[in-house]
Design an enzyme around this catalytic site. Structure first.
Site, mmCIF file in Angstrom:
data_model
loop_
_atom_site.group_PDB
_atom_site.id
_atom_site.type_symbol
_atom_site.label_atom_id
_atom_site.label_comp_id
_atom_site.label_asym_id
_atom_site.label_seq_id
_atom_site.Cartn_x
_atom_site.Cartn_y
_atom_site.Cartn_z
ATOM 1 N N MET B 1 0.834 -1.208 0.000
ATOM 2 C CA MET B 1 0.000 0.000 0.000
ATOM 3 C C MET B 1 0.877 1.271 0.000
ATOM 4 O O MET B 1 1.577 1.501 -0.935
ATOM 5 C CB MET B 1 -0.920 -0.013 1.211
ATOM 6 N N CYS B 2 0.869 2.029 1.023
ATOM 7 C CA CYS B 2 1.454 3.367 1.158
ATOM 8 C C CYS B 2 0.334 4.395 1.010
ATOM 9 O O CYS B 2 -0.643 4.155 0.310
ATOM 10 C CB CYS B 2 2.532 3.721 0.133
ATOM 11 N N GLY B 3 0.477 5.505 1.698
ATOM 12 C CA GLY B 3 -0.496 6.589 1.590
ATOM 13 C C GLY B 3 0.210 7.889 1.252
ATOM 14 O O GLY B 3 1.309 8.160 1.735
ATOM 15 N N ARG B 32 -2.716 2.691 5.768
ATOM 16 C CA ARG B 32 -2.129 2.377 4.460
ATOM 17 C C ARG B 32 -0.626 2.143 4.553
ATOM 18 O O ARG B 32 -0.021 1.682 3.583
ATOM 19 C CB ARG B 32 -2.407 3.508 3.460
#
Lengths: 227, 299
Positions: B1-3, B32
């Protein structure tokens, strides 16, 4: 009328209350405020309730819905009404990718635009989009109807089975084994009924129909490049 | 993910609250990416002739005053250094290239996290709320900011693997996704003189952009070229001196949503970050299209 404020209770608590609705329960009218883009609102309902959500929702709103009628006054994140079984999920704004993905039945309405992968792997759901849809929509669509009043992006209906696609605007490109098909009176009637059910007015004479060429059903060495 | 989150303030009245807004937007993206977080803020441009540099060290007892005095003696005037946790922001009357060379010769363990007239980058291992509190981000004012919270998939979880990555003067990159051809591109860039601090895929994208910009391309041209040369999934947000840019790959499976009011322009991985901002409910909201470059300011 049950009024739920998601600034006051959690989505989990709301969903539990909705799952606890007994057959024949009188608590059929619900309003939900302050969704603020939270995920999984009103997922997994199996009761003839009417929900009105005031604001934008996050991922998977109305997922796996049975019987319920869910109206969202706002935009929806990914996976709107994913795997819907019956009932209605109606979004007044735009929806992100994978709206109505793998839906088995019921009706999904997006008044604005839907994004990529709209109706991917749909299995009987009817989806009506007032605006345009993105790329790879109706990929491997098996049954049901996808109505798009605006434009469709690239790769529409790639590897489609027996779903019906109606597009009012332009199509970026068709995916493998998806072709334009004849629009008969019966098709025009179906389209008119779907638009009426969705509450969207449009001129049905401008719509074109797309479906499967059925060339990929059985392995054919000449099609190796398409697999 | 990552945000990813980004905020560009059109209305100067909101500038005092930039840090508070970006802190709250990034905190909302915690699920995230729990590994590490970072923020790039554009604020308080350095005086003419000075370059602002954010430095970082793993040594908690490091003496920044002594370093500042040595830099002043070796290169040029240094304005009062501002230490924030493991980072230190200084303004030096010297060229960035000269400072980089001097540091690598004299203090190889000190990293340059950002350089430019206005940019400051703070990043570390930890949850967004912890990292932003560590650096006191909520109290900072400014014109625009980017933030990132990471769920590592490609390489280790350390401060130097965290985003944002500096890509040049007043430029930085945050990334949601993963690149497939980063090893090949890293070799290609090394042949062209680019130096790498990590084995991270996003650092390759950052250096790719830095290389294109350094060989005469405009930011738009560099981003257009990246759509051809980078293989993988990406939603990028690029901070520039007076704005920011957003671009997504052709498949666009990594999410992004943008919103605009009369007062601000924002982007985020998910709408719930934008919901933190005043007037979000009535903002114009849309999803950036694949392979379309969106810019604000004179990016």
């Amino acid at each position: 009328m049950s009024a739920v404020d998601l600034a006051e209770i959690s989505v989990r608590e709301l969903n539990q209350r909705l799952h606890d609705l007994a057959p024949g329960a009188n608590e059929t009218e619900w309003t939900i405020s302050n969704p603020r883009g939270r995920h999984a609102i009103a997922v997994g309902l199996d009761a003839p309730a009417n929900l009105h959500i005031d604001g934008h929702v996050g991922y998977y709103c109305g997922g796996m819905n049975k019987q319920a009628s869910i109206q969202i006054d706002g935009n929806a994140g990914q996976g709107l009404a994913e795997n819907i079984m019956s009932g209605t999920v109606h979004c007044t704004g735009n929806a992100s990718q994978s709206a109505g993905a793998s839906g088995h039945g019921g009706l999904v309405v997006v008044e604005g635009d839907a994004s990529s992968r709209c109706g991917i792997s749909m299995k009987g759901v009817d989806i009506v989009v007032g605006g345009s849809i993105g790329h790879f929509s109706a990929f491997m669509a098996q049954a049901g109807h996808l109505v798009v009043c605006g434009d469709a992006g690239d790769g529409l209906g790639d590897s489609i089975y027996e779903a019906f696609i109606y597009v009012g605007g332009n199509v970026g490109s068709l995916g493998a084994d998806c072709i334009e098909k004849e629009m008969t009176d019966a098709h025009r009637q179906t389209l008119a009924e779907l638009l009426a059910k969705a509450g969207i007015e449009d001129d049905i004479t401008r719509f074109r129909r797309f479906g499967s060429a059925r060339e990929l059903y059985n392995f054919n060495i000449d099609n190796a490049g398409n697999y | 993910m990552c945000g990813i989150v980004g905020l560009f303030l059109k209305n100067p009245d909101y500038q005092a609250d930039l840090g508070r807004y970006i802190t709250s937007m990034l905190g909302e993206m915690s699920e995230r990416g729990p590994d590490s977080s970072g923020i790039a803020l554009y604020r308080q441009p350095s005086p003419e002739g000075y370059i602002k540099i954010t430095l970082q060290t793993a040594d908690p007892a490091f003496d920044w005053q002594t370093l500042s005095a040595e830099i002043a003696t070796a290169m040029g005037d240094v304005l009062e250094p501002r230490q924030v946790s493991s980072h230190c922001v200084i303004a030096v009357a010297a060229k960035p290239g000269d400072i980089r060379t001097w540091l690598s010769e004299n203090y190889p363990d000190i990293r340059i996290v950002s350089f430019g007239l206005a940019i400051e980058i703070f990043k570390d291992v930890g949850l967004p709320d912890d990292v932003t509190a560590r650096f006191g981000i909520a109290a900072l004012e400014g014109t625009h900011a980017l933030g990132h919270t990471r769920m590592a998939t490609e390489s280790a979880v350390t401060t130097e693997h965290s985003h944002p990555f500096s890509t040049g003067e007043d430029l930085c990159l945050v990334h949601n996704g993963s690149l497939s051809n980063h090893n090949q591109l890293r070799r290609w860039l090394r042949h062209r003189g680019m130096e790498f601090q990590t084995d991270n895929d996003t650092e390759v994208a950052a250096n790719y952009l830095a290389h294109r910009l350094g060989t005469g391309a405009s930011l738009r041209e560099a981003l257009e070229a990246s759509l051809v040369d980078l293989d993988g999934f990406f939603t990028f947000a690029i901070g520039t001196r007076d704005g920011f840019a957003v671009v997504r790959d052709a498949i666009s499976c990594k999410p992004a949503v943008m919103a605009e009011t009369d007062d601000w322009v924002a982007m985020a991985s998910e709408y719930r970050s934008i919901a933190q901002l005043p007037g979000a409910k009535t903002a114009t909201i849309w999803e950036p299209q694949p392979e379309v470059i969106y810019t604000w300011g004179s990016a």
